[in-house]
Design an enzyme around this catalytic site. Structure first.
Site, PDB file in Angstrom:
ATOM      1  N   CYS A  27       9.730  16.047  34.766  1.00  0.00           N
ATOM      2  CA  CYS A  27      10.737  16.777  35.519  1.00  0.00           C
ATOM      3  C   CYS A  27       9.938  17.636  36.493  1.00  0.00           C
ATOM      4  O   CYS A  27       9.124  18.452  36.064  1.00  0.00           O
ATOM      5  CB  CYS A  27      11.549  17.653  34.572  1.00  0.00           C
ATOM      6  SG  CYS A  27      12.433  18.975  35.410  1.00  0.00           S
ATOM      7  N   LYS A  59       2.322   1.438  -3.886  1.00  0.00           N
ATOM      8  CA  LYS A  59       2.308   2.318  -2.715  1.00  0.00           C
ATOM      9  C   LYS A  59       2.778   3.721  -3.081  1.00  0.00           C
ATOM     10  O   LYS A  59       3.419   3.930  -4.109  1.00  0.00           O
ATOM     11  CB  LYS A  59       3.205   1.729  -1.622  1.00  0.00           C
ATOM     12  CG  LYS A  59       2.826   0.282  -1.294  1.00  0.00           C
ATOM     13  CD  LYS A  59       2.271   0.120   0.076  1.00  0.00           C
ATOM     14  CE  LYS A  59       3.344  -0.018   1.093  1.00  0.00           C
ATOM     15  NZ  LYS A  59       2.876  -0.413   2.393  1.00  0.00           N
ATOM     16  N   LYS A 106      -5.884   2.104  -1.536  1.00  0.00           N
ATOM     17  CA  LYS A 106      -5.428   1.143  -0.530  1.00  0.00           C
ATOM     18  C   LYS A 106      -5.598   1.794   0.836  1.00  0.00           C
ATOM     19  O   LYS A 106      -4.838   2.687   1.213  1.00  0.00           O
ATOM     20  CB  LYS A 106      -3.972   0.767  -0.786  1.00  0.00           C
ATOM     21  CG  LYS A 106      -3.477  -0.333   0.132  1.00  0.00           C
ATOM     22  CD  LYS A 106      -2.115  -0.827  -0.346  1.00  0.00           C
ATOM     23  CE  LYS A 106      -1.569  -1.973   0.477  1.00  0.00           C
ATOM     24  NZ  LYS A 106      -1.618  -1.818   1.899  1.00  0.00           N
TER      25      LYS A 106
HETATM   26  S1  IVH Z   1      -7.315  -6.503  -1.955  1.00  0.00           S
HETATM   27  C1  IVH Z   1      -5.867 -10.584  -2.811  1.00  0.00           C
HETATM   28  N1  IVH Z   1      -8.072  -3.987  -1.811  1.00  0.00           N
HETATM   29  O1  IVH Z   1      -3.851  -4.130   1.737  1.00  0.00           O
HETATM   30  C2  IVH Z   1      -6.422  -9.243  -2.564  1.00  0.00           C
HETATM   31  N2  IVH Z   1      -6.596  -4.819  -0.155  1.00  0.00           N
HETATM   32  O2  IVH Z   1      -1.689  -6.853   1.173  1.00  0.00           O
HETATM   33  C3  IVH Z   1      -6.246  -8.858  -1.185  1.00  0.00           C
HETATM   34  N3  IVH Z   1      -5.991  -3.193   1.561  1.00  0.00           N
HETATM   35  O3  IVH Z   1      -4.168  -7.147   3.438  1.00  0.00           O
HETATM   36  C4  IVH Z   1      -6.503  -7.505  -0.792  1.00  0.00           C
HETATM   37  N4  IVH Z   1      -7.189  -1.522   0.768  1.00  0.00           N
HETATM   38  O4  IVH Z   1      -5.409  -5.165   4.285  1.00  0.00           O
HETATM   39  C5  IVH Z   1      -7.333  -4.976  -1.262  1.00  0.00           C
HETATM   40  N5  IVH Z   1      -8.846  -1.788  -1.776  1.00  0.00           N
HETATM   41  C6  IVH Z   1      -8.122  -2.765  -1.229  1.00  0.00           C
HETATM   42  C7  IVH Z   1      -7.364  -2.580  -0.060  1.00  0.00           C
HETATM   43  C8  IVH Z   1      -6.607  -3.627   0.450  1.00  0.00           C
HETATM   44  C9  IVH Z   1      -6.362  -1.918   1.731  1.00  0.00           C
HETATM   45  C10 IVH Z   1      -5.039  -3.914   2.416  1.00  0.00           C
HETATM   46  C11 IVH Z   1      -5.495  -5.253   2.888  1.00  0.00           C
HETATM   47  C12 IVH Z   1      -4.468  -6.237   2.433  1.00  0.00           C
HETATM   48  C13 IVH Z   1      -3.297  -5.357   2.112  1.00  0.00           C
HETATM   49  C14 IVH Z   1      -2.529  -5.832   0.920  1.00  0.00           C
END
Ligand code: IVH
Length: 690
Positions: free
Chosen positions: A429, A316, A115
């Site tokens: 300062c 997370k 992520k």
């Molecule tokens: S999939 C329905 N894959 O995480 C699927 N999201 O709410 C939607 N993000 O808004 C997202 N890395 O900004 C997906 N490998 C990844 C991701 C990813 C970051 C972010 C994205 C999304 C939020 C999850």
């Protein structure tokens, strides 16, 4: 216009696009920078003469324009869903249970991905061309930021030809995450700090801010990057997420290489755990992993609840952010007099240690967050380990909480008035005798990067300042007169005093740039100090330099030049330097006394070297000095701009990166030979790729 010109422009576009892809997506360039630039210039020139040749996918369109963008709101063709989050294994297993139940015991697979902690965007391609890019917005509609997205070098403006079952894939939407590499982000922040500009709290904020800038020319200067993780099209039949990732790669997009197919929930859990441990080894920030059901048909079958799909979830990483109470805001005065507000927190355990303080950056940051004493705040520990206040938990705010007013009187013993110079984000300062500043200045002078005085760390400085033994860094060189007094202090003895005095003695022989940096002139960081030392060769020459002379150095603008002139115009600073000189501190670099630069050896002139590994006959500083004497430069990181890597024993990742980028690599023997004048025929280069 002759048809051959438009043919030429097309060819240049195609080739530039290919080289861009090799460089930014594959990390495997096939031509030199110079060749690339020459082609780009040729295309620019053609387009300047014949504006009708400009196409929207031309690589010249990445540089951004001066036209102010406005961001129209645009609806997404399909809503941009958000993901349900969790930090717990229990929830993760519960997610898996619901998926199995939803699919009624059909076999299925997961794809686990990183992520990326960035900003989500949606990009629309028509007939293979990038036509529109939109922020997530509220999920239903977002801001159109096409022009800004075009500046991202790894984003293809035209995709590569891809067919699925013989059908070309030309019209589609992709989604992904725009982000910044941590190193590039830090470099950008350091640069901004040295110019007295506002720094960003973290790569994600800075990415979000960059994408919303009105002038895309400025966006082009931000180190933005993108990973794509979603594809939707009516052109061809799509089957599974992992195949989509593959298609995205084939189309020329950057896809994060760490996605993995998993058959069981336990495999996904171990992916989660492994990346939780490894996250710091990545060049970008991630805040968890995303788990997705692989089959698109099964994704559809599972559907969504509210705004989150049932087929995907974000797991997370724990402990990197925490909530706690803000007990107070205090302020800290640094060596330049800069005032930094500090959050005094109810101690909370976060990523391996207890945090009770976090930076609040400056008055603007506090105002933007509208953080108030007594609030519950979310704090976060980023890659750089300095905890930061991320946000205020507004639901927990007491109705009595008052907006915070930045103090105008310094809480230090002299209670000076704090001032905020125009165009500065910080308060200062300005009292010359402020003991807090004094302590900071002495600590800085003695610190590793500056005069590197062993035994004179923060605690000792603090103690000696309190005792009145140090009121200026020049006093350091008189400490030997207090040998007995120091030895009589608690936890000190003859041996430790000897060590301290030896450390002080050794520091008299530091390089000129270390002394310049140690003086603590505003806006003069270690890299500017090196430039100054190289140009002027002695403190006296530097002290006499005019602002115009200083500005002749490329990296030095009016801001820095003014600050240097100002420093040396003050009598007390000149006296300080006299005292250092009288004490025996070296105030010039010996080699520059001779004719300043020897530019006769073309191997070195205007070349950028990166030194890595251990050399047998030089320290790194010595090797750098030899290069600089001959008109070359050294840099600490490998990039397209690097001309040579000088690789010693045990050279590691820099060498690897250099090989990837096709940088010429030389060993110590070749280096020595070139120092002595070089010999064309007998080249000891290890490799000369690219
Ligand atoms: S999939 C329905 N894959 O995480 C699927 N999201 O709410 C939607 N993000 O808004 C997202 N890395 O900004 C997906 N490998 C990844 C991701 C990813 C970051 C972010 C994205 C999304 C939020 C999850």
């Amino acid at each position: 216009m002759m048809p051959s010109l438009s043919e030429r422009a097309r060819l240049l576009r195609e080739q530039l696009q290919e080289h861009n892809y090799r460089y930014y997506v594959l990390n495997d360039p096939a031509i030199s920078d110079r060749e690339f630039d020459a082609m780009l210039e040729e295309l620019q020139e053609l387009e300047r003469q014949y504006p009708e040749l400009v196409t929207i996918d031309s690589p010249t369109q990445r540089v951004g324009s001066d036209l102010s963008n406005e961001f129209p709101t645009i609806p997404h063709a399909r809503p941009m869903l958000s993901l349900a989050n969790t930090y717990s294994e229990e929830d993760a297993r519960e997610f898996d249970r619901r998926v199995r139940e939803g699919l009624g015991e059909e076999p299925f697979e997961y794809v686990a991905e990183l992520k990326i902690d960035g900003v989500a965007v949606s990009l629309v391609y028509e007939e293979g061309l990038f036509v529109r890019g939109v922020t997530r917005g509220n999920g239903e509609q977002g801001d159109e930021i096409t022009q800004n997205l075009r500046t991202i070098q790894s984003l293809p403006l035209r995709v590569r030809d891809v067919e699925v079952d013989g059908v070309p894939l030309r019209n589609f939407e992709v989604r992904g995450e725009v982000y910044m590499n941590v190193e590039a982000f830090n470099a950008m922040n350091r640069e901004r700090e040295s110019r007295g500009e506002k720094t960003f709290a973290n790569p994600r904020n800075s990415t979000a801010g960059s994408l919303k800038m009105l002038d895309s020319k400025l966006v082009a200067e931000r180190p933005l990057n993108i990973f794509l993780y979603y594809l939707w099209t009516d052109d061809v039949r799509l089957q599974s997420h992992h195949e989509n990732l593959d298609l995205l790669s084939q189309l020329g997009f950057a896809v994060n290489p760490n996605a993995e197919r998993c058959r069981t929930i336990d495999q996904v859990l171990s992916y989660w755990q492994i990346w939780g441990e490894r996250r710091e080894s990545l060049p970008y920030e991630i805040d968890g992993v995303v788990v997705k059901v692989d089959s698109l048909a099964q994704q559809e079958e599972l559907g969504q609840i509210a705004k989150s799909p049932r087929w995907a979830m974000a797991w997370k990483f724990e402990t990197w952010s925490a909530r706690t109470k803000l007990n107070d805001i205090t302020i800290q005065v640094g060596r330049s007099g800069r005032v930094t507000p500090v959050a005094e927190l109810e101690p909370v355990f976060l990523a391996g240690s207890t945090v009770s303080r976090a930076t609040l950056h400056n008055a603007d940051f506090i105002a933007e967050l509208d953080v108030r004493i007594g609030d519950t705040v979310e704090i976060e520990k980023g890659g750089d380990v300095i905890p930061k206040v991320n946000q205020v938990v507004l639901e927990d705010r007491s109705p009595q909480a008052e907006p915070y007013h930045f103090p105008t009187i310094c809480p230090c013993p002299v209670e000076s008035t704090l001032v905020r110079p125009e165009e500065e984000v910080n308060y200062f300062c300005v009292h010359a005798e402020c003991p807090w500043q004094l302590r900071g200045r002495i600590e800085h002078f003695a610190s590793r990067g500056a005069m590197d005085i062993e035994g004179l760390g923060e605690k000792v400085v603090d103690q000696f300042v309190t005792l009145g033994w140090l009121a200026d860094f020049a006093d350091i060189y008189e400490l030997h007169k207090r040998r007995d007094e120091i030895a009589a202090l608690e936890r000190w003895g003859d041996k430790s005093v000897e060590n301290l005095l030896a450390g002080i003695e050794q520091s008299k022989d530091r390089l000129l740039w270390q002394l310049i940096f140690g003086l603590g002139i505003r806006h003069v960081g270690s890299s500017v100090a090196r430039l100054l030392a190289r140009r002027f060769g002695s403190i006296d020459k530097l002290a006499e330099a005019t602002a115009e002379e200083l500005e002749e150095i490329d990296e030095i603008g009016p801001h820095i030049a003014g600050s240097i002139v100002n420093y040396f115009s003050e009598e007390k600073n000149r006296q300080r330097i006299e005292r250092l000189r009288d004490a025996g501190v070296r105030t010039e670099d010996p080699q520059v006394e001779a004719p300043a630069l020897n530019l006769s050896n073309e191997f070195f002139v205007d070349k950028t070297f990166v030194l890595t590994g251990t050399l047998a006959h030089f320290t790194r500083d010595e090797a750098a000095a030899e290069i600089e004497k001959r008109g070359g430069k050294t840099s600490s990181s490998v990039s397209k701009k690097t001309d040579y890597i000088l690789a010693g024993e045990k050279a590691g990742s820099k060498l690897e990166k250099g090989v990837k980028l096709g940088v010429a690599i030389i060993d110590e023997d070749e280096f020595t030979r070139q120092l002595q004048g070089g010999s064309e025929e007998e080249s000891g280069q290890l490799s000369m790729l690219g």
